[in-house]
Motif scaffolding. Structure first.
Motif, PDB file in Angstrom:
ATOM      1  N   TYR A  35      10.748  18.010  11.299  1.00  0.00           N
ATOM      2  CA  TYR A  35      11.690  19.114  11.490  1.00  0.00           C
ATOM      3  C   TYR A  35      11.064  20.471  11.183  1.00  0.00           C
ATOM      4  CZ  TYR A  35      15.567  16.111  12.658  1.00  0.00           C
ATOM      5  OH  TYR A  35      16.378  15.225  13.309  1.00  0.00           O
ATOM      6  N   LEU A  36      10.174  20.516  10.190  1.00  0.00           N
ATOM      7  CA  LEU A  36       9.463  21.773   9.915  1.00  0.00           C
ATOM      8  C   LEU A  36       8.622  22.176  11.129  1.00  0.00           C
ATOM      9  CD1 LEU A  36       8.324  21.177   6.226  1.00  0.00           C
ATOM     10  CD2 LEU A  36      10.038  22.823   7.035  1.00  0.00           C
ATOM     11  N   MET A  39      10.840  23.583  13.864  1.00  0.00           N
ATOM     12  CA  MET A  39      11.234  24.960  13.541  1.00  0.00           C
ATOM     13  C   MET A  39      10.086  25.925  13.782  1.00  0.00           C
ATOM     14  SD  MET A  39      13.707  25.296  10.272  1.00  0.00           S
ATOM     15  CE  MET A  39      12.696  24.412   9.128  1.00  0.00           C
ATOM     16  N   GLU A  40       8.904  25.532  13.303  1.00  0.00           N
ATOM     17  CA  GLU A  40       7.745  26.420  13.419  1.00  0.00           C
ATOM     18  C   GLU A  40       7.453  26.754  14.878  1.00  0.00           C
ATOM     19  OE1 GLU A  40       4.157  24.856  11.676  1.00  0.00           O
ATOM     20  OE2 GLU A  40       2.946  26.492  12.534  1.00  0.00           O
ATOM     21  N   GLN A  42       9.629  26.418  17.430  1.00  0.00           N
ATOM     22  CA  GLN A  42      10.869  26.700  18.155  1.00  0.00           C
ATOM     23  C   GLN A  42      11.139  25.663  19.242  1.00  0.00           C
ATOM     24  OE1 GLN A  42      10.415  30.761  19.443  1.00  0.00           O
ATOM     25  NE2 GLN A  42      10.038  31.455  17.357  1.00  0.00           N
ATOM     26  N   ARG A  44      13.443  22.489  20.529  1.00  0.00           N
ATOM     27  CA  ARG A  44      14.783  21.914  20.352  1.00  0.00           C
ATOM     28  C   ARG A  44      14.926  20.727  21.278  1.00  0.00           C
ATOM     29  NH1 ARG A  44      19.039  25.081  17.895  1.00  0.00           N
ATOM     30  NH2 ARG A  44      20.391  23.436  18.640  1.00  0.00           N
TER      31      ARG A  44
END
Ligand SMILES: [Zn+2]
Length: 255
Positions: A35-36, A39-40, A42, A44
């Motif tokens: 998940y990190l 996020m890093e 972007q 989805r």
């Protein structure tokens, strides 16, 4: 050095009398890293696809631990509906697992297929293809063992991101194995005579970097106008984890 909590520890346990190998782990450290990473970069993914990709990373990690240390294994699952490709790869010696989804420009297969490629340094890659019925990676690995490993295995997704793979060994207790369910597999350590054979550790880590991605664009040298189409930078995704890298003309001209 990474602190140990960044790793998922995977135990190989021999179930005596039953002649089965149990491989189990708690996957929160790998999922947190995953998940990190999303996020890093972007990234989805739709919820159901994200859940299946996590399951697939978990089952491949268990399978890697059931296999010899030297193997690097990559699985691609090509599904009809939703039309998506899952890719996961990992290695016990590299202590890593990574993966991504492909949802654009995916070829529609005439049936759901799981491709497995095993690499061992100094040997030819070994590829097997398994036809899978469902969209559930837990089913896929059971099919894979039946068709490719030629021994049955059962896989369970338990509470709290725990997963267990039980693979039959020669002369296994068929009746006991057939009756195994999620409830009984969670109690194996209390109810059976077991022996811890080894522990391996894995984290979500692709190992890619801009320096490693640039050579994949070398065939565009001399055709940079075509590649950049007037833009100053283009975005390039890692084929293994989806990480996004920004590449400028200068980077390719200097490379
Ligand atoms: Zn990567």
């Amino acid at each position: 050095m990474q602190p140990v909590e960044d790793f998922t520890k995977v135990e190989s346990i021999f179930v005596r009398e039953r002649n089965c190998l149990m491989v189990r782990a708690q996957f929160t450290p790998i999922y947190t890293g995953y998940y990190l990473h999303l996020m890093e970069h972007q990234l989805r993914y739709a919820n159901e696809l994200d859940a299946a990709l996590k399951d697939l990373m978990a089952v491949l990690t268990l399978h890697l631990t059931a296999r010899p240390w030297a193997e690097t294994i990559a699985w691609t699952a090509n599904l009809r509906a939703p039309r998506v490709n899952y890719f996961v790869t990992g290695s016990s010696t590299g202590e890593n697992i990574t993966g991504r989804l492909f949802t654009e420009d995916v070829r529609e297969p005439d049936r759901n297929l799981l491709y497995s490629q095993t690499l061992v340094a100094g040997h030819e890659p070994r590829t097997t293809t398994v036809h899978v019925e469902s969209n559930d990676p837990i089913d896929w690995i059971e099919h894979y063992y039946q068709q490719s490993e030629q021994r049955p295995a059962k896989c369970f997704r338990l509470d709290d991101e725990n997963y267990v793979l039980v693979a039959a060994q020669p002369d296994y207790d068929e009746e006991w194995f057939a009756a195994l369910d999620a409830e009984s597999v969670a109690k194996i350590s209390e109810q059976e005579q077991t022996k811890l054979l080894e522990t391996r550790k894995f984290q979500f880590n692709c190992g890619c970097s801009l320096e490693r991605i640039l050579p994949s664009l070398s065939s565009w040298k001399g055709k940079l106008d075509e590649l950049f189409q007037g833009e100053d930078v283009i975005r390039v995704n890692c084929p293994r984890c989806g990480a996004r890298y920004e590449v400028s003309r200068e980077m390719l001209e200097d490379a």
